[in-house]
Design an enzyme around this catalytic site. Sequence first.
Site, PDB file in Angstrom:
ATOM      1  N   HIS A  59       0.853  -1.179   0.000  1.00  0.00           N
ATOM      2  CA  HIS A  59       0.000   0.000   0.000  1.00  0.00           C
ATOM      3  C   HIS A  59       0.898   1.241   0.000  1.00  0.00           C
ATOM      4  O   HIS A  59       2.115   1.131   0.148  1.00  0.00           O
ATOM      5  CB  HIS A  59      -0.946   0.002   1.210  1.00  0.00           C
ATOM      6  CG  HIS A  59      -0.258   0.036   2.535  1.00  0.00           C
ATOM      7  ND1 HIS A  59      -0.241  -1.034   3.405  1.00  0.00           N
ATOM      8  CD2 HIS A  59       0.444   1.010   3.151  1.00  0.00           C
ATOM      9  CE1 HIS A  59       0.436  -0.704   4.486  1.00  0.00           C
ATOM     10  NE2 HIS A  59       0.872   0.526   4.363  1.00  0.00           N
TER      11      HIS A  59
HETATM   12  P1  TYD Z   1      -2.336  -3.177   7.621  1.00  0.00           P
HETATM   13  O1  TYD Z   1      -2.152  -1.725   7.352  1.00  0.00           O
HETATM   14  O2  TYD Z   1      -3.207  -3.954   6.672  1.00  0.00           O
HETATM   15  O3  TYD Z   1      -0.939  -3.903   7.744  1.00  0.00           O
HETATM   16  P2  TYD Z   1       0.296  -3.753   6.738  1.00  0.00           P
HETATM   17  O4  TYD Z   1       1.031  -2.514   7.178  1.00  0.00           O
HETATM   18  O5  TYD Z   1       1.144  -4.947   6.866  1.00  0.00           O
HETATM   19  O6  TYD Z   1      -0.291  -3.587   5.365  1.00  0.00           O
HETATM   20  O7  TYD Z   1      -2.942  -3.297   9.080  1.00  0.00           O
HETATM   21  C1  TYD Z   1      -3.468  -4.510   9.588  1.00  0.00           C
HETATM   22  C2  TYD Z   1      -4.653  -4.197  10.498  1.00  0.00           C
HETATM   23  O8  TYD Z   1      -4.241  -3.425  11.611  1.00  0.00           O
HETATM   24  C3  TYD Z   1      -5.741  -3.417   9.790  1.00  0.00           C
HETATM   25  O9  TYD Z   1      -6.991  -3.973  10.174  1.00  0.00           O
HETATM   26  C4  TYD Z   1      -5.646  -2.035  10.358  1.00  0.00           C
HETATM   27  C5  TYD Z   1      -5.033  -2.245  11.719  1.00  0.00           C
HETATM   28  N1  TYD Z   1      -4.169  -1.132  12.153  1.00  0.00           N
HETATM   29  C6  TYD Z   1      -4.618  -0.275  13.148  1.00  0.00           C
HETATM   30  O10 TYD Z   1      -5.742  -0.385  13.651  1.00  0.00           O
HETATM   31  N2  TYD Z   1      -3.774   0.723  13.570  1.00  0.00           N
HETATM   32  C7  TYD Z   1      -2.541   0.887  13.042  1.00  0.00           C
HETATM   33  O11 TYD Z   1      -1.795   1.810  13.477  1.00  0.00           O
HETATM   34  C8  TYD Z   1      -2.089   0.001  11.987  1.00  0.00           C
HETATM   35  C9  TYD Z   1      -0.725   0.165  11.357  1.00  0.00           C
HETATM   36  C10 TYD Z   1      -2.930  -0.986  11.588  1.00  0.00           C
END
Ligand code: TYD
Length: 142
Positions: A59
Amino acid sequence: MQSNKSKQSTVSECRIVDIRKYSDSRGYLSVIENSIDIPFDIKRIYYLYMVPEAARGAHAHKELQQFMVATSGSLNVTLDDGTNKKTFVLDRPWKGLLVVPGLWRTLDNFSGGTVCMVLASEKYEAEDYIRDYDEFLKYKNS
Ligand code: TYD
């Protein structure tokens, strides 16, 4: 950072920073302070661990600045500005990667037991994410 800057950002703006470390016979201690060791105020810290083989990330963020550190183990971070890609290896607890906004990122090749700590310039905002690569390319070219 303004959106326009984020649309024009490039992988060449990202770099590995040597984190301050203090060592003596008791071992090592590293420090990261707001606006001294990194160019933003830290509003949030999260960390990735027990990551299986699949990649994470995939992303981009419109405004968020990040500083990533493998406090344990190692991983690869590939950054993509829509034109150029660059892969950074995070494999030491005193090496951090400064990631500017507006870049597609993929985190992979996690070794067993890796903990990747991410210092973030903003609180969690789902609207700051671009999760579709074609949408990301449109954003960069808009
Ligand atoms: P995601 O952004 O999909 O992980 P990655 O960085 O590996 O792509 O985040 C995974 C889950 O965690 C998603 O449901 C959102 C949640 N999340 C939060 O609630 N707060 C945060 O600060 C972060 C980074 C993720």
